[in-house]
Write a protein that holds these residues in place. Sequence first.
Motif, PDB file in Angstrom:
ATOM      1  N   ALA A   1       0.826  -1.217   0.000  1.00 34.79           N
ATOM      2  CA  ALA A   1       0.000   0.000   0.000  1.00 34.79           C
ATOM      3  C   ALA A   1       0.854   1.260   0.000  1.00 34.79           C
ATOM      4  O   ALA A   1       0.444   2.292  -0.538  1.00 34.79           O
ATOM      5  CB  ALA A   1      -0.945  -0.008   1.199  1.00 34.79           C
ATOM      6  N   LEU A   2       2.037   1.175   0.603  1.00 32.66           N
ATOM      7  CA  LEU A   2       2.949   2.323   0.643  1.00 32.66           C
ATOM      8  C   LEU A   2       3.829   2.406  -0.603  1.00 32.66           C
ATOM      9  O   LEU A   2       4.608   3.353  -0.746  1.00 32.66           O
ATOM     10  CB  LEU A   2       3.836   2.235   1.892  1.00 32.66           C
ATOM     11  N   GLY A   3       3.730   1.419  -1.482  1.00 38.51           N
ATOM     12  CA  GLY A   3       4.542   1.403  -2.687  1.00 38.51           C
ATOM     13  C   GLY A   3       6.006   1.098  -2.420  1.00 38.51           C
ATOM     14  O   GLY A   3       6.886   1.480  -3.199  1.00 38.51           O
ATOM     15  N   ILE A   4       6.278   0.394  -1.327  1.00 37.33           N
ATOM     16  CA  ILE A   4       7.649   0.046  -0.949  1.00 37.33           C
ATOM     17  C   ILE A   4       7.994  -1.321  -1.513  1.00 37.33           C
ATOM     18  O   ILE A   4       7.270  -2.297  -1.303  1.00 37.33           O
ATOM     19  CB  ILE A   4       7.808   0.078   0.588  1.00 37.33           C
ATOM     20  N   SER A   5       9.113  -1.389  -2.220  1.00 35.56           N
ATOM     21  CA  SER A   5       9.526  -2.671  -2.794  1.00 35.56           C
ATOM     22  C   SER A   5      10.329  -3.471  -1.774  1.00 35.56           C
ATOM     23  O   SER A   5      11.020  -2.905  -0.923  1.00 35.56           O
ATOM     24  CB  SER A   5      10.344  -2.459  -4.071  1.00 35.56           C
ATOM     25  N   TYR A   6      10.200  -4.779  -1.866  1.00 37.10           N
ATOM     26  CA  TYR A   6      10.879  -5.687  -0.941  1.00 37.10           C
ATOM     27  C   TYR A   6      11.049  -7.028  -1.623  1.00 37.10           C
ATOM     28  O   TYR A   6      10.407  -7.321  -2.629  1.00 37.10           O
ATOM     29  CB  TYR A   6      10.085  -5.846   0.367  1.00 37.10           C
ATOM     30  N   GLU A   7      11.920  -7.823  -1.049  1.00 38.20           N
ATOM     31  CA  GLU A   7      12.142  -9.182  -1.534  1.00 38.20           C
ATOM     32  C   GLU A   7      11.719 -10.149  -0.436  1.00 38.20           C
ATOM     33  O   GLU A   7      11.997  -9.911   0.745  1.00 38.20           O
ATOM     34  CB  GLU A   7      13.630  -9.374  -1.864  1.00 38.20           C
ATOM     35  N   ARG A   8      11.066 -11.226  -0.803  1.00 38.93           N
ATOM     36  CA  ARG A   8      10.614 -12.236   0.161  1.00 38.93           C
ATOM     37  C   ARG A   8      11.667 -13.324   0.343  1.00 38.93           C
ATOM     38  O   ARG A   8      12.286 -13.754  -0.631  1.00 38.93           O
ATOM     39  CB  ARG A   8       9.319 -12.892  -0.330  1.00 38.93           C
TER      40      ARG A   8
END
Length: 160
Positions: free
Chosen positions: A14-21
């Motif tokens: 929702a914040l548009g923050i990219s991440y890797e799982r």
Amino acid sequence: MSVPDTSATLTLDALGISYERHVYDYDPSAGKLGVAAAAALGLSPDHVLKTLMVQIDGRPACVVLPADRELDFARVAQAFGGRKAKMLSRPDAEQRTGYRIGGVSPFGQRSTVPTAFEQCGMDGPPVVINGGSQGFLIELSPQDALTATNGIVADLVKPL
């Protein structure tokens, strides 16, 4: 092995923050869960951050620090402008965050609380933090972690 979306991933999305799982085999019997998670993923324990729920003068707060370090409660209290800090009980931490111990994330908690990140490692490469489920971590930039939690950076740990 995949993990469904959690409150943490939905919040970051929702914040548009990219991440890797990152998914690993969670071992509830491990003495230090964060250190065990780092080992399972082949990462340095100072790169993997653990999330702990504390009370500052009776008010809940969240602290995030390297998996291989220990909190200095006097420093934690000072970081939040309080006098006394102690751990939140397991049931209270789970009820307040909406996560089970071993899966507590600073992102997407049931209720918003002040959050502080240990300063060491917050100006370097991406960090790995619990993603809201046991055996599930999220890798993201330190700045994005701060943004997502409206967190502060402070000296929170005992000296080595």
